[in-house]
Write a protein that holds these residues in place. Structure first.
Motif, PDB file in Angstrom:
ATOM      1  N   ALA A  23      -7.902 -10.216  -4.752  1.00 17.75           N
ATOM      2  CA  ALA A  23      -7.541 -11.483  -5.258  1.00 17.75           C
ATOM      3  C   ALA A  23      -6.890 -11.248  -6.707  1.00 17.75           C
ATOM      4  O   ALA A  23      -7.155 -10.540  -7.589  1.00 17.75           O
ATOM      5  CB  ALA A  23      -8.773 -12.302  -5.686  1.00 17.75           C
ATOM      6  N   ALA A  24      -5.589 -11.530  -6.678  1.00 20.85           N
ATOM      7  CA  ALA A  24      -4.839 -11.516  -7.874  1.00 20.85           C
ATOM      8  C   ALA A  24      -4.850 -12.618  -8.729  1.00 20.85           C
ATOM      9  O   ALA A  24      -4.765 -14.036  -8.334  1.00 20.85           O
ATOM     10  CB  ALA A  24      -3.308 -11.104  -7.619  1.00 20.85           C
ATOM     11  N   SER A  25      -4.907 -12.647 -10.007  1.00 22.50           N
ATOM     12  CA  SER A  25      -5.165 -13.729 -10.994  1.00 22.50           C
ATOM     13  C   SER A  25      -3.772 -14.499 -11.277  1.00 22.50           C
ATOM     14  O   SER A  25      -3.894 -15.568 -11.643  1.00 22.50           O
ATOM     15  CB  SER A  25      -5.720 -13.276 -12.255  1.00 22.50           C
ATOM     16  OG  SER A  25      -4.712 -12.487 -12.918  1.00 22.50           O
ATOM     17  N   GLY A  26      -2.730 -13.744 -10.710  1.00 20.61           N
ATOM     18  CA  GLY A  26      -1.577 -14.533 -10.844  1.00 20.61           C
ATOM     19  C   GLY A  26      -0.721 -14.233  -9.749  1.00 20.61           C
ATOM     20  O   GLY A  26      -1.119 -13.664  -8.662  1.00 20.61           O
ATOM     21  N   SER A  27       0.664 -14.817  -9.700  1.00 24.10           N
ATOM     22  CA  SER A  27       1.590 -14.615  -8.585  1.00 24.10           C
ATOM     23  C   SER A  27       2.039 -12.946  -8.201  1.00 24.10           C
ATOM     24  O   SER A  27       2.375 -12.385  -9.224  1.00 24.10           O
ATOM     25  CB  SER A  27       2.841 -15.294  -8.741  1.00 24.10           C
ATOM     26  OG  SER A  27       3.731 -15.206  -7.577  1.00 24.10           O
ATOM     27  N   ILE A  28       1.881 -12.537  -6.850  1.00 24.16           N
ATOM     28  CA  ILE A  28       2.209 -11.346  -6.431  1.00 24.16           C
ATOM     29  C   ILE A  28       3.383 -11.366  -5.548  1.00 24.16           C
ATOM     30  O   ILE A  28       3.872 -10.357  -5.071  1.00 24.16           O
ATOM     31  CB  ILE A  28       1.094 -10.551  -5.902  1.00 24.16           C
ATOM     32  CG1 ILE A  28       0.439 -11.324  -4.758  1.00 24.16           C
ATOM     33  CG2 ILE A  28      -0.008 -10.336  -6.847  1.00 24.16           C
ATOM     34  CD1 ILE A  28      -0.427 -10.450  -3.841  1.00 24.16           C
ATOM     35  N   ARG A  29       4.063 -12.517  -5.502  1.00 20.62           N
ATOM     36  CA  ARG A  29       4.957 -12.673  -4.589  1.00 20.62           C
ATOM     37  C   ARG A  29       6.333 -11.644  -4.566  1.00 20.62           C
ATOM     38  O   ARG A  29       6.559 -11.365  -3.726  1.00 20.62           O
ATOM     39  CB  ARG A  29       5.651 -14.157  -4.613  1.00 20.62           C
ATOM     40  CG  ARG A  29       6.830 -14.533  -3.678  1.00 20.62           C
ATOM     41  CD  ARG A  29       7.148 -15.859  -3.793  1.00 20.62           C
ATOM     42  NE  ARG A  29       6.116 -16.887  -3.535  1.00 20.62           N
ATOM     43  CZ  ARG A  29       5.797 -17.499  -2.383  1.00 20.62           C
ATOM     44  NH1 ARG A  29       6.320 -16.886  -1.461  1.00 20.62           N
ATOM     45  NH2 ARG A  29       4.702 -18.087  -2.252  1.00 20.62           N
ATOM     46  N   ASN A  30       6.679 -11.671  -5.801  1.00 21.11           N
ATOM     47  CA  ASN A  30       7.687 -10.640  -5.982  1.00 21.11           C
ATOM     48  C   ASN A  30       7.507  -9.102  -6.502  1.00 21.11           C
ATOM     49  O   ASN A  30       8.716  -8.560  -6.930  1.00 21.11           O
ATOM     50  CB  ASN A  30       8.981 -11.372  -6.956  1.00 21.11           C
ATOM     51  CG  ASN A  30       9.327 -12.492  -6.293  1.00 21.11           C
ATOM     52  OD1 ASN A  30       9.666 -12.787  -5.213  1.00 21.11           O
ATOM     53  ND2 ASN A  30       9.493 -13.659  -7.451  1.00 21.11           N
ATOM     54  N   PHE A  31       6.111  -8.898  -6.389  1.00 24.04           N
ATOM     55  CA  PHE A  31       5.811  -7.568  -6.702  1.00 24.04           C
ATOM     56  C   PHE A  31       6.472  -6.506  -5.859  1.00 24.04           C
ATOM     57  O   PHE A  31       6.781  -6.652  -4.622  1.00 24.04           O
ATOM     58  CB  PHE A  31       4.530  -7.149  -6.581  1.00 24.04           C
ATOM     59  CG  PHE A  31       3.629  -7.730  -7.962  1.00 24.04           C
ATOM     60  CD1 PHE A  31       3.971  -8.970  -8.456  1.00 24.04           C
ATOM     61  CD2 PHE A  31       2.447  -7.162  -8.412  1.00 24.04           C
ATOM     62  CE1 PHE A  31       3.370  -9.402  -9.865  1.00 24.04           C
ATOM     63  CE2 PHE A  31       1.752  -7.401  -9.682  1.00 24.04           C
ATOM     64  CZ  PHE A  31       2.381  -8.513 -10.109  1.00 24.04           C
ATOM     65  N   TYR A  32       6.795  -5.464  -6.528  1.00 23.27           N
ATOM     66  CA  TYR A  32       7.787  -4.395  -5.932  1.00 23.27           C
ATOM     67  C   TYR A  32       6.698  -3.635  -4.645  1.00 23.27           C
ATOM     68  O   TYR A  32       7.239  -3.324  -3.565  1.00 23.27           O
ATOM     69  CB  TYR A  32       8.159  -3.260  -6.558  1.00 23.27           C
ATOM     70  CG  TYR A  32       8.904  -2.193  -6.219  1.00 23.27           C
ATOM     71  CD1 TYR A  32       8.047  -0.930  -5.864  1.00 23.27           C
ATOM     72  CD2 TYR A  32      10.018  -2.179  -5.571  1.00 23.27           C
ATOM     73  CE1 TYR A  32       8.850   0.258  -5.337  1.00 23.27           C
ATOM     74  CE2 TYR A  32      10.669  -1.134  -5.005  1.00 23.27           C
ATOM     75  CZ  TYR A  32      10.144   0.067  -4.697  1.00 23.27           C
ATOM     76  OH  TYR A  32      10.964   1.000  -4.183  1.00 23.27           O
ATOM     77  N   ARG A  33       5.464  -3.695  -4.979  1.00 23.10           N
ATOM     78  CA  ARG A  33       4.637  -2.940  -4.083  1.00 23.10           C
ATOM     79  C   ARG A  33       3.165  -3.124  -4.297  1.00 23.10           C
ATOM     80  O   ARG A  33       2.883  -3.352  -5.555  1.00 23.10           O
ATOM     81  CB  ARG A  33       4.782  -1.272  -4.101  1.00 23.10           C
ATOM     82  CG  ARG A  33       4.223  -0.363  -3.087  1.00 23.10           C
ATOM     83  CD  ARG A  33       4.694   1.213  -3.409  1.00 23.10           C
ATOM     84  NE  ARG A  33       4.252   1.465  -4.583  1.00 23.10           N
ATOM     85  CZ  ARG A  33       5.006   2.547  -5.359  1.00 23.10           C
ATOM     86  NH1 ARG A  33       6.281   2.905  -5.055  1.00 23.10           N
ATOM     87  NH2 ARG A  33       4.431   3.004  -6.501  1.00 23.10           N
ATOM     88  N   LEU A  34       2.475  -3.328  -3.011  1.00 25.82           N
ATOM     89  CA  LEU A  34       0.861  -3.611  -3.001  1.00 25.82           C
ATOM     90  C   LEU A  34       0.478  -2.465  -2.378  1.00 25.82           C
ATOM     91  O   LEU A  34       0.985  -2.421  -1.444  1.00 25.82           O
ATOM     92  CB  LEU A  34       0.666  -4.985  -2.694  1.00 25.82           C
ATOM     93  CG  LEU A  34       1.510  -6.195  -3.636  1.00 25.82           C
ATOM     94  CD1 LEU A  34       1.446  -7.324  -2.750  1.00 25.82           C
ATOM     95  CD2 LEU A  34       0.669  -6.288  -4.867  1.00 25.82           C
ATOM     96  N   GLY A  35      -0.527  -2.130  -2.921  1.00 26.24           N
ATOM     97  CA  GLY A  35      -1.438  -1.019  -1.739  1.00 26.24           C
ATOM     98  C   GLY A  35      -2.824  -0.974  -2.063  1.00 26.24           C
ATOM     99  O   GLY A  35      -3.508  -1.736  -2.974  1.00 26.24           O
ATOM    100  N   TRP A  36      -3.422  -0.224  -1.282  1.00 25.04           N
ATOM    101  CA  TRP A  36      -4.945   0.212  -1.277  1.00 25.04           C
ATOM    102  C   TRP A  36      -5.113   1.665  -1.484  1.00 25.04           C
ATOM    103  O   TRP A  36      -4.367   2.409  -0.462  1.00 25.04           O
ATOM    104  CB  TRP A  36      -5.572  -0.402  -0.222  1.00 25.04           C
ATOM    105  CG  TRP A  36      -5.801  -1.830  -0.068  1.00 25.04           C
ATOM    106  CD1 TRP A  36      -4.973  -2.886   0.686  1.00 25.04           C
ATOM    107  CD2 TRP A  36      -6.961  -2.537  -0.654  1.00 25.04           C
ATOM    108  NE1 TRP A  36      -5.491  -3.858   0.421  1.00 25.04           N
ATOM    109  CE2 TRP A  36      -6.762  -3.887  -0.190  1.00 25.04           C
ATOM    110  CE3 TRP A  36      -7.908  -2.135  -1.275  1.00 25.04           C
ATOM    111  CZ2 TRP A  36      -7.564  -4.850  -0.626  1.00 25.04           C
ATOM    112  CZ3 TRP A  36      -8.835  -3.277  -1.665  1.00 25.04           C
ATOM    113  CH2 TRP A  36      -8.479  -4.612  -1.255  1.00 25.04           C
TER     114      TRP A  36
END
Length: 117
Positions: A23-36
């Motif tokens: 869960a992100a506390s703010g918008s991640i819509r335009n983030f370059y990269r998300l990962g695990w």
């Protein structure tokens, strides 16, 4: 600054499934990269799966065909569906988010996944 909080870890038998949530506390819509990423005791943190803003995904060879990364931008969530779990998947799993190139990535606090009979 966006903060990340993972959940969904736990103890599961080999062959079982878990879904990790970030869960992100703010918008991640335009983030370059998300990962695990994950880190087992005595080892370095390794990339498990990532998804870019272009929707391109990457998976480590060890989890291909078993793990799936997904996002829900409306809810500011990142998920990792893990199926056919193996004892070697045991590790602390971390969510990571890179807003754009050149910035330091954001990290969650981690969630423990233990695969054992």
């Amino acid at each position: 600054q966006v903060q990340l909080v993972e959940s969904g870890g736990g103890l599961v038998q080999p062959g079982g499934s878990l879904r990790l949530s970030c869960a992100a506390s703010g918008s991640i819509r335009n983030f370059y990269r998300l990962g695990w990423y994950r880190q087992a005791p005595g080892t370095q943190r390794e990339l498990v799966a990532q998804i870019r803003s272009t929707a391109t995904t990457y998976y480590a060879d060890s989890v291909k065909g078993r793990f799936t990364i997904s996002t829900d931008n409306a809810k500011n969530m990142v998920y990792l569906q893990m199926n056919s779990l193996k004892p070697e998947d045991t590790a602390v799993y971390y969510c990571s988010a890179l807003p754009r190139l050149g910035l330091a990535p954001l990290w969650g606090q981690g969630t423990q996944v233990t695969v054992s009979s």
